[in-house]
Design a protein around this motif. Structure first.
Motif, PDB file in Angstrom:
ATOM      1  N   SER B 397      65.661  30.618 120.947  1.00  0.00           N
ATOM      2  CA  SER B 397      64.593  31.427 120.365  1.00  0.00           C
ATOM      3  C   SER B 397      65.088  32.752 119.794  1.00  0.00           C
ATOM      4  O   SER B 397      64.494  33.289 118.880  1.00  0.00           O
ATOM      5  N   LEU B 398      66.163  33.272 120.401  1.00  0.00           N
ATOM      6  CA  LEU B 398      66.613  34.613 120.026  1.00  0.00           C
ATOM      7  C   LEU B 398      66.914  34.695 118.539  1.00  0.00           C
ATOM      8  O   LEU B 398      67.598  33.842 117.994  1.00  0.00           O
ATOM      9  N   GLY B 399      66.411  35.722 117.910  1.00  0.00           N
ATOM     10  CA  GLY B 399      66.760  35.924 116.519  1.00  0.00           C
ATOM     11  C   GLY B 399      66.057  37.140 115.961  1.00  0.00           C
ATOM     12  O   GLY B 399      65.066  37.611 116.502  1.00  0.00           O
ATOM     13  N   HIS B 400      66.617  37.658 114.880  1.00  0.00           N
ATOM     14  CA  HIS B 400      65.968  38.788 114.219  1.00  0.00           C
ATOM     15  C   HIS B 400      66.350  38.751 112.758  1.00  0.00           C
ATOM     16  O   HIS B 400      67.316  38.081 112.358  1.00  0.00           O
ATOM     17  N   THR B 401      65.607  39.459 111.937  1.00  0.00           N
ATOM     18  CA  THR B 401      65.975  39.605 110.534  1.00  0.00           C
ATOM     19  C   THR B 401      65.178  40.746 109.941  1.00  0.00           C
ATOM     20  O   THR B 401      64.258  41.278 110.565  1.00  0.00           O
ATOM     21  N   LEU B 402      65.568  41.114 108.751  1.00  0.00           N
ATOM     22  CA  LEU B 402      64.815  42.121 108.004  1.00  0.00           C
ATOM     23  C   LEU B 402      64.520  41.485 106.664  1.00  0.00           C
ATOM     24  O   LEU B 402      65.426  41.169 105.899  1.00  0.00           O
ATOM     25  N   VAL B 403      63.229  41.221 106.397  1.00  0.00           N
ATOM     26  CA  VAL B 403      62.896  40.526 105.170  1.00  0.00           C
ATOM     27  C   VAL B 403      61.669  41.168 104.546  1.00  0.00           C
ATOM     28  O   VAL B 403      60.674  41.428 105.212  1.00  0.00           O
ATOM     29  N   GLU B 404      61.766  41.458 103.259  1.00  0.00           N
ATOM     30  CA  GLU B 404      60.666  42.048 102.492  1.00  0.00           C
ATOM     31  C   GLU B 404      60.003  43.204 103.235  1.00  0.00           C
ATOM     32  O   GLU B 404      58.787  43.266 103.376  1.00  0.00           O
ATOM     33  N   GLN B 405      60.836  44.112 103.724  1.00  0.00           N
ATOM     34  CA  GLN B 405      60.338  45.318 104.395  1.00  0.00           C
ATOM     35  C   GLN B 405      59.595  45.018 105.692  1.00  0.00           C
ATOM     36  O   GLN B 405      58.666  45.725 106.068  1.00  0.00           O
ATOM     37  N   PHE B 406      59.969  43.951 106.350  1.00  0.00           N
ATOM     38  CA  PHE B 406      59.429  43.663 107.674  1.00  0.00           C
ATOM     39  C   PHE B 406      60.586  43.456 108.651  1.00  0.00           C
ATOM     40  O   PHE B 406      61.517  42.701 108.364  1.00  0.00           O
ATOM     41  N   VAL B 407      60.525  44.140 109.776  1.00  0.00           N
ATOM     42  CA  VAL B 407      61.455  43.872 110.854  1.00  0.00           C
ATOM     43  C   VAL B 407      60.893  42.679 111.623  1.00  0.00           C
ATOM     44  O   VAL B 407      59.746  42.714 112.078  1.00  0.00           O
ATOM     45  N   VAL B 408      61.660  41.620 111.730  1.00  0.00           N
ATOM     46  CA  VAL B 408      61.172  40.414 112.381  1.00  0.00           C
ATOM     47  C   VAL B 408      62.035  40.133 113.598  1.00  0.00           C
ATOM     48  O   VAL B 408      63.263  40.215 113.524  1.00  0.00           O
ATOM     49  N   ALA B 409      61.391  39.847 114.722  1.00  0.00           N
ATOM     50  CA  ALA B 409      62.142  39.556 115.942  1.00  0.00           C
ATOM     51  C   ALA B 409      61.472  38.416 116.679  1.00  0.00           C
ATOM     52  O   ALA B 409      60.247  38.311 116.703  1.00  0.00           O
ATOM     53  N   ARG B 410      62.283  37.554 117.265  1.00  0.00           N
ATOM     54  CA  ARG B 410      61.730  36.458 118.049  1.00  0.00           C
ATOM     55  C   ARG B 410      62.513  36.363 119.345  1.00  0.00           C
ATOM     56  O   ARG B 410      63.735  36.505 119.351  1.00  0.00           O
ATOM     57  N   SER B 411      61.785  36.145 120.444  1.00  0.00           N
ATOM     58  CA  SER B 411      62.459  35.968 121.725  1.00  0.00           C
ATOM     59  C   SER B 411      61.506  35.321 122.702  1.00  0.00           C
ATOM     60  O   SER B 411      60.309  35.210 122.449  1.00  0.00           O
ATOM     61  N   GLY B 412      62.055  34.879 123.836  1.00  0.00           N
ATOM     62  CA  GLY B 412      61.230  34.304 124.890  1.00  0.00           C
ATOM     63  C   GLY B 412      61.195  32.796 124.811  1.00  0.00           C
ATOM     64  O   GLY B 412      61.647  32.188 123.849  1.00  0.00           O
ATOM     65  N   SER B 413      60.637  32.216 125.854  1.00  0.00           N
ATOM     66  CA  SER B 413      60.541  30.760 125.884  1.00  0.00           C
ATOM     67  C   SER B 413      59.149  30.337 126.295  1.00  0.00           C
ATOM     68  O   SER B 413      58.369  29.832 125.497  1.00  0.00           O
ATOM     69  N   LEU B 414      58.819  30.577 127.569  1.00  0.00           N
ATOM     70  CA  LEU B 414      57.491  30.216 128.047  1.00  0.00           C
ATOM     71  C   LEU B 414      56.433  31.054 127.336  1.00  0.00           C
ATOM     72  O   LEU B 414      55.306  30.616 127.144  1.00  0.00           O
ATOM     73  N   ARG B 415      56.824  32.261 126.980  1.00  0.00           N
ATOM     74  CA  ARG B 415      55.911  33.115 126.219  1.00  0.00           C
ATOM     75  C   ARG B 415      56.635  33.596 124.981  1.00  0.00           C
ATOM     76  O   ARG B 415      56.776  34.786 124.751  1.00  0.00           O
ATOM     77  N   ARG B 416      57.099  32.654 124.154  1.00  0.00           N
ATOM     78  CA  ARG B 416      57.855  33.040 122.980  1.00  0.00           C
ATOM     79  C   ARG B 416      56.955  33.726 121.964  1.00  0.00           C
ATOM     80  O   ARG B 416      55.794  33.379 121.823  1.00  0.00           O
ATOM     81  N   ARG B 417      57.508  34.706 121.305  1.00  0.00           N
ATOM     82  CA  ARG B 417      56.738  35.429 120.300  1.00  0.00           C
ATOM     83  C   ARG B 417      57.620  35.787 119.129  1.00  0.00           C
ATOM     84  O   ARG B 417      58.822  35.976 119.273  1.00  0.00           O
ATOM     85  N   ARG B 418      56.991  35.852 117.979  1.00  0.00           N
ATOM     86  CA  ARG B 418      57.701  36.297 116.795  1.00  0.00           C
ATOM     87  C   ARG B 418      56.925  37.476 116.235  1.00  0.00           C
ATOM     88  O   ARG B 418      55.767  37.340 115.861  1.00  0.00           O
ATOM     89  N   ASP B 419      57.551  38.642 116.255  1.00  0.00           N
ATOM     90  CA  ASP B 419      56.898  39.862 115.799  1.00  0.00           C
ATOM     91  C   ASP B 419      57.375  40.200 114.393  1.00  0.00           C
ATOM     92  O   ASP B 419      58.561  40.048 114.092  1.00  0.00           O
ATOM     93  N   ALA B 420      56.457  40.647 113.584  1.00  0.00           N
ATOM     94  CA  ALA B 420      56.826  41.187 112.280  1.00  0.00           C
ATOM     95  C   ALA B 420      56.184  42.552 112.160  1.00  0.00           C
ATOM     96  O   ALA B 420      54.981  42.692 112.320  1.00  0.00           O
ATOM     97  N   LEU B 421      57.012  43.562 111.903  1.00  0.00           N
ATOM     98  CA  LEU B 421      56.515  44.932 111.837  1.00  0.00           C
ATOM     99  C   LEU B 421      56.980  45.545 110.521  1.00  0.00           C
ATOM    100  O   LEU B 421      58.170  45.520 110.210  1.00  0.00           O
ATOM    101  N   ALA B 422      56.030  46.068 109.757  1.00  0.00           N
ATOM    102  CA  ALA B 422      56.389  46.684 108.479  1.00  0.00           C
ATOM    103  C   ALA B 422      57.282  47.892 108.733  1.00  0.00           C
ATOM    104  O   ALA B 422      57.009  48.688 109.631  1.00  0.00           O
ATOM    105  N   THR B 423      58.329  48.029 107.938  1.00  0.00           N
ATOM    106  CA  THR B 423      59.289  49.111 108.199  1.00  0.00           C
ATOM    107  C   THR B 423      58.623  50.475 108.051  1.00  0.00           C
ATOM    108  O   THR B 423      59.030  51.426 108.702  1.00  0.00           O
ATOM    109  N   GLY B 424      57.580  50.555 107.224  1.00  0.00           N
ATOM    110  CA  GLY B 424      56.889  51.833 107.060  1.00  0.00           C
ATOM    111  C   GLY B 424      56.188  52.282 108.325  1.00  0.00           C
ATOM    112  O   GLY B 424      55.843  53.449 108.477  1.00  0.00           O
ATOM    113  N   HIS B 425      55.968  51.347 109.246  1.00  0.00           N
ATOM    114  CA  HIS B 425      55.284  51.689 110.487  1.00  0.00           C
ATOM    115  C   HIS B 425      56.258  51.872 111.654  1.00  0.00           C
ATOM    116  O   HIS B 425      55.823  52.049 112.783  1.00  0.00           O
ATOM    117  N   VAL B 426      57.555  51.758 111.360  1.00  0.00           N
ATOM    118  CA  VAL B 426      58.547  52.001 112.417  1.00  0.00           C
ATOM    119  C   VAL B 426      58.660  53.508 112.600  1.00  0.00           C
ATOM    120  O   VAL B 426      58.973  54.220 111.652  1.00  0.00           O
TER     121      VAL B 426
END
Lengths: 136, 488
Positions: B397-426
């Motif tokens: 599940s582990l992974g991250h990227t930066l695409v089209e001004q979004f920081v994207v992160a994924r982690s977890g298994s039983l409660r896996r989640r993929r977050d996308a956060l606009a860089t302007g809000h970091v």
């Protein structure tokens, strides 16, 4: 300082256990651990602790076993807080806490000289004030 | 907007005179029953009337003492008889507006308006809540509040006569995903708790004798298990149906509107400029069923208001993907390939999972050595197997990227989640590493933001990748500290 309270807590715990006639080695081990903690950890923390303020951002590094580095842009600073405990006052020290709108935690700079801390607070306040908007 | 003439204070809808006393009567029901019983026994009639009168009077007082107005760019609410409250909030700080209608409200055509300003005050007294406005008036108020805010510039935002086309609309086949959420278990637990309480209350005793136990064949046990599972499934589906029936996600007037509920309808409106990103929850069970859920990271809406930020309840993966791409304006954050975290991070997942199962295994092996049945070793093997499976999935599940001004992160298994956060809000970065992580050159990165859980986390990423991510997402912020960050 937190190491000191830990030591006291451990000693008190050892003392209480002793009244319940538990063996002395528990007390000995507690003292040994506490002493090692007091000798090693503050030194370690001091070596790790860093902070820096530039025109655009605040940076802190703290911790010992687990280390944490935080960066907050000046434009997102919400409050600047200066705190002095009784002991810190005795040594003319102060702690500066910089918070942002995030719930994930503030940036803390511990054990600054009081004058340096006051200067830092003034500097941060002035810089954060230049930015418009509600910093969220 | 700044009107020199003070606006008159407005009352809530008088129909609330029906709802409030009814609610007060329900709240005072235990007392009422007591009074009636006592009154019946002693023949004191007037006391019974008093028991009814007090709740009705309270409802009336609440109606008479509550008023609100919108003036000078602020919304103000006055309430209370003995302890007066005057709440006031700037309209441009309004982040969410909730319209809730219980069955009683719906029968009378009313709705409750809850105005969220991102304040941390959790006290009910401090909430901007207008309990009981006519539906149309509530809807108009919502438009007014959200439009005078950040979306004022959006001229297309004016409410048109035709309702907008929903981005997502409830479909009966969503019910299929209900059993794959934890809702059923919670409901079953609550039901069992209530049942055990009531049986105790009514002194119902279930006597189990040894004969009964011996009569308990394998078939009966199997039947019981099947019945229990069926109950859990039923409760999960029913709960999902009650909460999410009629779900729709629409975009109108510069805000996202989420509407749902079978009995109590709830309409949440999120100011679109405050939507900083989305989180796609894909827990293991839901993934098996090809489902996912979606929630928004809303600036100023803290974790406690998480339920308010639901964008799509457990639903088909494609539906969630469509919704995410509409909300974010691009499908990339949810579809882009992620950068893996490398063998060090994978090894950490395995070590941690195995270390977690170690106590169980040690205890079991110890028991066998001490003379217990060797069959326990099978359990120990199962524990290790489960740990390995968990570690495998977590590493995958582990992974991250930066695409089209979004920081994207994924982690977890039983409660896996993929977050996308606009860089302007970091609004900052946190790098955490323990001694173990430093040893293999990994670091856990948090991109902090002003909403949701306050951050999205990228665990166990290589230091180089972490700095690259932070520097690319917020150019110039991290760079001045790089030299400092690499020593010590």
């Amino acid at each position: 300082m937190s190491a000191g309270t830990t030591l006291v807590a451990l000693l008190v715990a050892a003392w209480l256990w002793d009244t319940y006639a538990v063996r002395w080695w528990v007390v000995g081990a507690a003292i040994a651990v506490a002493t090692a903690y007091v000798v090693v950890v503050p030194e370690w923390r001091y070596l790790v602790h860093r902070w820096e303020v530039t025109e655009t951002a605040v940076y802190t590094q703290r911790g010992w076993w687990a280390r944490e580095r935080r960066i907050a842009p000046m434009s997102r600073v919400q409050t600047v807080d200066l705190a002095q405990g009784a002991l810190a006052r005795a040594f003319r020290l102060a702690t500066v806490t910089v918070t942002t709108a995030s719930a994930a935690g503030p940036l803390r700079i511990d054990g600054l000289d009081r004058d340096v801390a006051l200067g830092l607070v003034a500097e941060l306040t002035a810089k954060a004030d230049l930015v418009e908007g509600d910093a969220t | 907007m700044t009107d020199p003439d003070p606006q008159p204070w407005l009352r809530l809808d008088p129909r609330m005179l029906l709802v409030h006393p009814a609610r007060e009567v329900v709240r005072f029901l235990p007392v009422l029953v007591g009074i009636l019983v006592a009154g019946g026994a002693s023949g004191a009639g007037p006391w019974g009337l008093l028991g009814v009168g007090i709740p009705v009077a309270l409802g009336l007082v609440r109606y008479l003492t509550t008023s609100y107005r919108i003036t000078g760019g602020r919304v103000e609410l006055r309430r209370g008889l003995v302890q007066r409250h005057l709440l006031s909030a700037a309209i441009d700080r309004v982040r969410t507006v909730d319209l809730t209608a219980t069955l009683a409200h719906r029968v009378l055509g009313l709705a409750t308006v809850v105005i969220g300003t991102g304040s941390v005050a959790a006290d009910a007294d401090e909430q901007l809540e207008l309990d009981g406005l006519p539906r149309e008036q509530a809807a108009a108020l919502r438009v007014q509040l959200l439009q005078s805010g950040a979306a004022a510039a959006d001229d297309a935002a004016l409410p048109s006569g035709t309702p907008p086309v929903p981005v997502v609309r409830f479909a009966p086949r969503w019910l299929w995903y209900a059993p794959f959420t934890s809702g059923g278990l919670v409901a079953a637990g609550a039901l069992i708790g209530v049942l055990s309480q009531t049986t105790e209350l009514f002194a119902v005793r279930i006597d189990v004798t040894e004969d009964d136990l011996s009569a308990l064949t394998g078939l009966a046990v199997l039947g019981g298990a099947v019945a229990l599972v069926a109950l859990v499934v039923l409760l999960a589906v029913a709960g999902y149906w009650v909460v999410n029936a009629g779900f729709s996600l629409t975009h109108d007037g510069g805000a996202w509107h989420v509407r749902r509920g079978l009995l109590t309808t709830r309409e949440t409106s999120l100011d679109e400029t405050r939507v900083a990103g989305v989180t796609r929850g894909e827990p293991a069970a839901l993934r098996l069923a090809h489902g996912a859920r979606l929630s928004a990271i809303v600036t100023g809406l803290a974790r406690s208001g998480e339920s308010g930020a639901v964008l799509v309840p457990p639903a088909p993966r494609d539906t969630v993907a469509d919704a995410a791409s509409v909300v974010l304006g691009t499908p990339a954050p949810m579809t882009a390939p992620l950068r893996a975290h490398g063998p060090e991070a994978t090894r950490r997942r395995y070590v941690r999972a195995l270390a977690g199962s170690a106590p169980v295994v040690l205890v079991l092996v110890g028991a066998v050595v001490a003379g217990a049945s060797p069959a326990l070793l099978v359990v120990a093997a199962l524990a290790i197997g489960a740990a390995l499976a968990l570690a495998w999935d977590r590493a995958r599940s582990l992974g991250h990227t930066l695409v089209e001004q979004f920081v994207v992160a994924r982690s977890g298994s039983l409660r896996r989640r993929r977050d996308a956060l606009a860089t302007g809000h970091v609004i900052g970065w946190t790098f955490r590493d323990t001694w173990f992580q430093r040893r293999v050159g990994l670091v856990t990165v948090d991109a902090t933001t002003a909403g949701g859980q306050g951050r999205i986390t990228v665990p166990d990423v290589r230091v180089g990748d972490a700095i690259e991510l932070a520097d690319a997402a917020t150019p110039g912020l991290v760079a001045p500290f790089l030299r400092l960050g690499s020593d010590a």
